[in-house]
Design a protein around this motif. Structure first.
Motif: not given
Length: 223
Positions: A85-93, A191-198, A203-212
């Motif tokens: 998911v980190a690589r997906d976010l990097v590639e997207a943003f 370890s199976g946990g979700p990404p966390l918006l700190r 970049v908006s929450l909506e944009q992030l959730r399109e990828v994650a």
């Protein structure tokens, strides 16, 4: 004494970038434009310079600076694990207004503060920042303001707060986004946990959730 270079002028752009790279190379601080707000930067692998960066801002080790990189490929030399998911976010943003918190390789010869094995990393979408990063390598960069003050939107704003603690200021006009980057923590993903918006930001929450889609906002995690 500080020197300011106008990077909008071709005659001084390269002079400024070279001067900033030289300053960072000898352990001095620079102010650089990014696509979000202006940053105060130092060579990430120069411990004394990073310490001076924190001191200039009036911060302690408990608030370590993020690291800016010139390419997503730089992550391979810094990061211990890179969840899908980190690589997906990097590639997207990237390059852009997204900072990700990852576990860094324990043998790296740096000291950013009390990071507890993690680092916040971003690739900015700004030609001056990217050119400087290509010359210097990873840089510890925090918003170019004193702690508790508004973020600097120009180099002149930064100089009014940071003064001669910075060796070189690179002026590129007012920041286009005028908002800090979004911060997403992906350290639990391995370890199976979700990404966390700190921190919400460019970049908006909506944009992030399109990828994650399973991304969780920090306030939800605390509920």
């Amino acid at each position: 004494m500080s020197v300011t270079y106008d990077t909008n002028e071709e005659a001084t752009r390269q002079l400024g970038i070279e001067a900033a790279a030289d300053a960072a190379g000898r352990g001095d601080l620079v102010v650089l434009p990014t696509d979000t707000v202006y940053g105060i930067g130092a060579d990430a692998f120069n411990r004394d310079a990073v310490s001076r960066l924190l001191s200039a801002k009036g911060r302690g080790r408990v608030m370590p600076p993020p690291v800016l990189v010139p390419s997503w490929r730089t992550l391979d030399g810094l990061v211990l694990t890179m969840p899908a998911v980190a690589r997906d976010l990097v590639e997207a943003f990237w390059p852009g207004g997204l900072t990700i918190i990852v576990e860094h390789i324990s043998t790296l010869d740096w000291d950013l503060g009390d990071t507890y094995g993690t680092v916040a990393v971003r690739m900015p979408l700004h030609p001056v920042a990217l050119e400087l990063l290509q010359k210097v390598g990873p840089m510890a960069v925090s918003s170019a303001n004193t702690s508790g003050s508004p973020a600097a939107l120009t180099a002149a704003d930064a100089e009014a707060m940071l003064g001669d603690s910075v060796d070189v200021y690179l002026e590129a006009g007012r920041s286009e986004l005028a908002v800090a980057s979004t911060i997403v923590d992906v350290t639990a993903c391995s370890s199976g946990g979700p990404p966390l918006l700190r921190r919400p930001g460019a970049v908006s929450l909506e944009q992030l959730r399109e990828v994650a889609p399973d991304l969780v906002a920090e306030e939800q995690a605390k509920a």
